[in-house]
Design a protein around this motif. Structure first.
Motif, mmCIF file in Angstrom:
data_model
loop_
_atom_site.group_PDB
_atom_site.id
_atom_site.type_symbol
_atom_site.label_atom_id
_atom_site.label_comp_id
_atom_site.label_asym_id
_atom_site.label_seq_id
_atom_site.Cartn_x
_atom_site.Cartn_y
_atom_site.Cartn_z
ATOM 1 N N ILE A 174 0.867 -1.186 0.000
ATOM 2 C CA ILE A 174 0.000 0.000 0.000
ATOM 3 C C ILE A 174 0.898 1.229 0.000
ATOM 4 O O ILE A 174 1.679 1.443 0.932
ATOM 5 C CB ILE A 174 -0.943 -0.017 1.211
ATOM 6 C CG1 ILE A 174 -1.829 -1.275 1.139
ATOM 7 C CG2 ILE A 174 -1.798 1.243 1.252
ATOM 8 C CD1 ILE A 174 -2.773 -1.429 2.300
ATOM 9 N N MET A 175 0.792 2.031 -1.046
ATOM 10 C CA MET A 175 1.747 3.118 -1.290
ATOM 11 C C MET A 175 1.386 4.414 -0.566
ATOM 12 O O MET A 175 2.106 5.408 -0.683
ATOM 13 C CB MET A 175 1.847 3.383 -2.793
ATOM 14 C CG MET A 175 2.199 2.151 -3.613
ATOM 15 S SD MET A 175 3.862 1.553 -3.281
ATOM 16 C CE MET A 175 4.807 2.733 -4.226
ATOM 17 N N ASP A 176 0.281 4.435 0.157
ATOM 18 C CA ASP A 176 -0.147 5.641 0.875
ATOM 19 C C ASP A 176 -0.283 5.323 2.360
ATOM 20 O O ASP A 176 -0.664 4.212 2.737
ATOM 21 C CB ASP A 176 -1.479 6.141 0.323
ATOM 22 C CG ASP A 176 -1.385 6.472 -1.159
ATOM 23 O OD1 ASP A 176 -1.118 7.632 -1.477
ATOM 24 O OD2 ASP A 176 -1.575 5.560 -1.989
ATOM 25 N N THR A 177 0.016 6.312 3.204
ATOM 26 C CA THR A 177 -0.055 6.108 4.648
ATOM 27 C C THR A 177 -1.333 6.675 5.266
ATOM 28 O O THR A 177 -1.619 6.417 6.427
ATOM 29 C CB THR A 177 1.159 6.756 5.339
ATOM 30 O OG1 THR A 177 1.202 8.149 4.999
ATOM 31 C CG2 THR A 177 2.453 6.090 4.884
ATOM 32 N N PHE A 178 -2.089 7.474 4.505
ATOM 33 C CA PHE A 178 -3.373 8.037 4.949
ATOM 34 C C PHE A 178 -3.230 8.844 6.243
ATOM 35 O O PHE A 178 -4.054 8.759 7.146
ATOM 36 C CB PHE A 178 -4.414 6.927 5.130
ATOM 37 C CG PHE A 178 -4.608 6.084 3.903
ATOM 38 C CD1 PHE A 178 -5.250 6.602 2.787
ATOM 39 C CD2 PHE A 178 -4.121 4.791 3.838
ATOM 40 C CE1 PHE A 178 -5.420 5.833 1.646
ATOM 41 C CE2 PHE A 178 -4.284 4.011 2.701
ATOM 42 C CZ PHE A 178 -4.940 4.536 1.607
ATOM 43 N N ASN A 179 -2.139 9.608 6.346
ATOM 44 C CA ASN A 179 -1.992 10.543 7.466
ATOM 45 C C ASN A 179 -1.168 11.737 7.011
ATOM 46 O O ASN A 179 -0.674 11.781 5.880
ATOM 47 C CB ASN A 179 -1.361 9.856 8.691
ATOM 48 C CG ASN A 179 0.018 9.290 8.402
ATOM 49 O OD1 ASN A 179 0.862 9.938 7.801
ATOM 50 N ND2 ASN A 179 0.252 8.053 8.843
ATOM 51 N N ASN A 180 -1.045 12.704 7.892
ATOM 52 C CA ASN A 180 -0.324 13.940 7.568
ATOM 53 C C ASN A 180 1.014 14.027 8.298
ATOM 54 O O ASN A 180 1.522 15.119 8.553
ATOM 55 C CB ASN A 180 -1.179 15.159 7.951
ATOM 56 C CG ASN A 180 -2.441 15.249 7.122
ATOM 57 O OD1 ASN A 180 -2.445 14.884 5.952
ATOM 58 N ND2 ASN A 180 -3.520 15.720 7.723
ATOM 59 N N ASN A 181 1.591 12.887 8.623
ATOM 60 C CA ASN A 181 2.791 12.888 9.457
ATOM 61 C C ASN A 181 4.020 13.464 8.771
ATOM 62 O O ASN A 181 4.985 13.828 9.444
ATOM 63 C CB ASN A 181 3.102 11.467 9.931
ATOM 64 C CG ASN A 181 2.096 10.977 10.959
ATOM 65 O OD1 ASN A 181 1.216 11.727 11.373
ATOM 66 N ND2 ASN A 181 2.207 9.734 11.354
ATOM 67 N N PHE A 182 4.006 13.527 7.438
ATOM 68 C CA PHE A 182 5.185 14.012 6.733
ATOM 69 C C PHE A 182 4.887 15.262 5.904
ATOM 70 O O PHE A 182 5.501 15.489 4.863
ATOM 71 C CB PHE A 182 5.778 12.901 5.864
ATOM 72 C CG PHE A 182 6.438 11.818 6.664
ATOM 73 C CD1 PHE A 182 7.752 11.933 7.067
ATOM 74 C CD2 PHE A 182 5.728 10.690 7.054
ATOM 75 C CE1 PHE A 182 8.358 10.947 7.827
ATOM 76 C CE2 PHE A 182 6.320 9.698 7.810
ATOM 77 C CZ PHE A 182 7.640 9.823 8.199
#
Length: 645
Positions: A14-22
């Protein structure tokens, strides 16, 4: 011959982390292209999957899938190692908002045929996926409802991955490793008690509790996992899936298991800026071998080491007065100016670092210009930025790409992003007085925003519990392991010379020791030559040069195997230099020894002349030996005579 698709190991990434951590770094580029110790996450993932026995991989992209496809096309053109053994497919959907949506899309695609590996693009690991998946299949034979086996890395409680990622508590059947209770705590949680349901202790003869686990973000999945996601729309994350299975085990007829990594296996997740910082250091310290700073570069052995875990690309240019202290990575074609000091920092490709600059605990991406008299500490600067003179950037500042910081600026814990097409600086939020960042992101991400650690941890990577005799990784490696490796090579070569063994067998022994102690290739080149010059038969010889000539003749196939590129020849010459300085039996014979290597066609004239210039520039002790001066006088005369002829 038809390919047996049933036995090919499949992986879903899964190429997306679905958060705004970066944010803001990943606002304009996929997480896959975040550089970790000089290499993009996608390159680490693809290489680790191929090395781990995966034959087919599905990359699922919710954004920028075309950029991922273009990267794969270039990798195939350049014959990346993973492209020779693994097929990679890209699925794209811009409508997926969660991991659960992704799993349902994959189910509908019908591309997954059976058991598969599930992981995120932010997982860094060197595990053997094929053997782990086989272990999960064996569990499934005993328990038909086994849906998923979770992978964890056992670390000490003081390890920074526990401190700055979400700690996990597991209660499991000690006999089968079936998970009975699974709880994930918030980062830096103040909870000091754990409530263990009574039925957990009553229904099982022995229950094992784990509290020091780092989440690898890797799961081994049965064919039932995708249908479970498809039928349960409240499964939006992996945590939802785990919680749902545990509380509805009888209804869903499914169960969960876990595996702890051991030996030299490594797995960690780049989940926030502090774990990013930790994993970068682990890669430099060679914990993730065979993944390294060479991964995905397609041209191996580009880096040389100067000790203290300092690595620089062979094309980088360093001023004689600059200083690399420890844990430093310098990328290709980067220039570092006079009196500049770099410590515990990663600097990308084509950067220009001026004079009197101090860089500490920071990450500088490609094509960055830092002008004179700047101080950069514990910060991240993305590509194509310009830091003007006399600037002070500290306290966990993050600067997005294409930003120019004006001269004399002082940034402390700021996050700087570009504003539309104007390229103006925009302060998103500042740090608190203690240096920790507050979370003011309003996106769908559920994780707390964690910035850089104000100081790097002084402790080594401690991948074992102090209270346990078991260890998932050995204690701090470096000097002891390299000494043991050198001694094993000496023993192997001494036995081979005495018993006249085939060099092919000795090469296998050397490579086996190399993998056992995580020794990099350039170090192997160095230590093989160092071992040849330290053989007991040589140290006891009355005529060292005659004996060495016989040794070089006998071991020529081994030297041909390791010393065959320009950089490996330089490794060889450095080993000769080191040996002639430290070994009494070689004292005063440096010139004759180099001559023997030259006559044996191990080293070439151009490399010798380049090495000689380095000896003079660095004022090497062997320059005081008349034999080395006479040899190079002879070499230059021979070269001039050859040119005149």
């Amino acid at each position: 011959m038809e390919i047996d698709n049933e036995n090919i190991v499949q992986a879903v990434v899964i190429m997306d982390t679905f958060n705004n951590n970066f944010v803001p770094i990943c606002n304009n580029k996929p997480m896959a292209f975040l550089s970790v110790a000089g290499v993009s996450l996608i390159d680490y993932v693809l290489e680790s999957l191929a090395l781990g026995g995966v034959g087919e991989t599905i990359l699922f992209c919710c954004q920028d899938g075309t950029r991922v496809k273009e990267h794969l096309r270039k990798c195939n053109q350049m014959k990346a190692t993973w492209s020779l053994t693994m097929e990679v497919n890209v699925l794209m959907s811009d409508s997926c908002q969660t991991m659960g949506d992704v799993m349902r899309e994959i189910y509908e695609s019908g591309l997954v045929r059976g058991y598969f590996v599930l992981m995120g693009v932010n997982s860094i690991t060197n595990v053997n996926f094929a053997s782990l998946l086989e272990e999960h299949k064996q569990i499934s034979k005993k328990d038909k409802g086994a849906a998923m086996t979770l992978i964890y890395q056992k670390v000490s409680w003081e390890h920074p991955l526990i401190s700055w990622d979400k700690p996990i508590f597991i209660a499991a059947d000690a006999n089968t490793k079936k998970i009975l209770m699974h709880k994930k705590y918030k980062i830096k949680s103040n909870d000091r008690t754990i409530n263990l349901p009574l039925e957990v202790t009553l229904n099982y003869s022995e229950v094992k509790l784990h509290h020091n686990l780092a989440d690898a973000n890797i799961a081994l999945c049965s064919p039932s996992v995708l249908p479970l996601f498809y039928d349960n729309f409240d499964f939006q994350t992996c945590d939802d899936f785990i919680h749902g299975i545990l509380i509805n085990e009888e209804i869903l007829a499914s169960s969960l298991y876990y595996i702890l990594l051991k030996n030299n296996q490594y797995a960690a997740t780049v989940s926030n800026w502090k774990t990013y910082q930790i994993i970068c250091r682990d890669i430099l310290h060679n914990w993730v071998y065979p993944l390294s700073i060479e991964s995905g570069s397609f041209y191996q052995n580009n880096y040389i080491t100067t000790g203290n875990h300092n690595f620089r690309d062979t094309s980088s240019i360093l001023s004689r007065s600059c200083t690399l202290t420890e844990d430093v990575l310098i990328g290709a074609n980067t220039y570092i100016g006079d009196n500049t000091v770099v410590t515990k920092s990663m600097i990308g490709k084509r950067c220009k670092i001026g004079n009197n600059v101090k860089i500490t605990g920071s990450h500088i991406m490609d094509d960055v210009v830092i002008k004179d008299n700047c101080n950069i500490s514990y910060s991240f600067i993305d590509r194509n930025c310009i830091i003007e003179i006399n600037s002070n950037i500290e306290g966990g500042t993050i600067i997005a790409s294409e930003i120019t910081v004006k001269s004399g600026s002082h940034l402390n814990g700021n996050i700087i992003d570009s504003e539309s097409d104007k390229g103006n600086e925009k302060i998103l939020h500042k740090s608190t007085s203690e240096g920790e960042w507050e979370n003011d992101s309003s996106g769908a991400g559920v994780d707390e925003f964690i910035g850089f650690e104000k100081n790097w941890s002084d402790s080594e990577s401690c991948y074992s519990s102090d209270s346990s005799a078991e260890s998932s990784l050995p204690d701090s490696p470096a000097p002891e392991d390299t000494n043991i490796f050198l001694q094993e090579v000496i023993d192997s070569l001494a036995r081979g010379f005495e018993e006249k063994l085939k060099c092919d067998f000795l090469i296998l022994e050397i490579n086996s020791s190399r993998y056992a102690y995580n020794i990099q290739l350039h170090e192997v080149n160095f230590f093989v030559v160092r071992a040849l010059l330290s053989l007991p038969v040589l140290t006891e010889s009355k005529n060292v040069l005659v004996t060495l000539k016989d040794i070089l003749k006998f071991f020529h196939p081994i030297l041909n195997n390791y010393i065959k590129t320009k950089s490996s020849i330089m490794d060889c010459l450095k080993a000769v230099e080191d040996s002639c300085i430290k070994c009494e039996w070689l004292d005063g014979k440096a010139g004759q020894i180099v001559h023997l290597f030259y006559e044996a066609d191990v080293v070439d004239e151009d490399s010798l002349l380049e090495w000689y210039e380095d000896l003079k520039e660095n004022e090497s002790p062997i320059m005081s030996q008349s034999s080395i001066v006479k040899f190079f006088e002879w070499l230059q005369e021979a070269s001039e005579e050859s040119d005149s002829d």
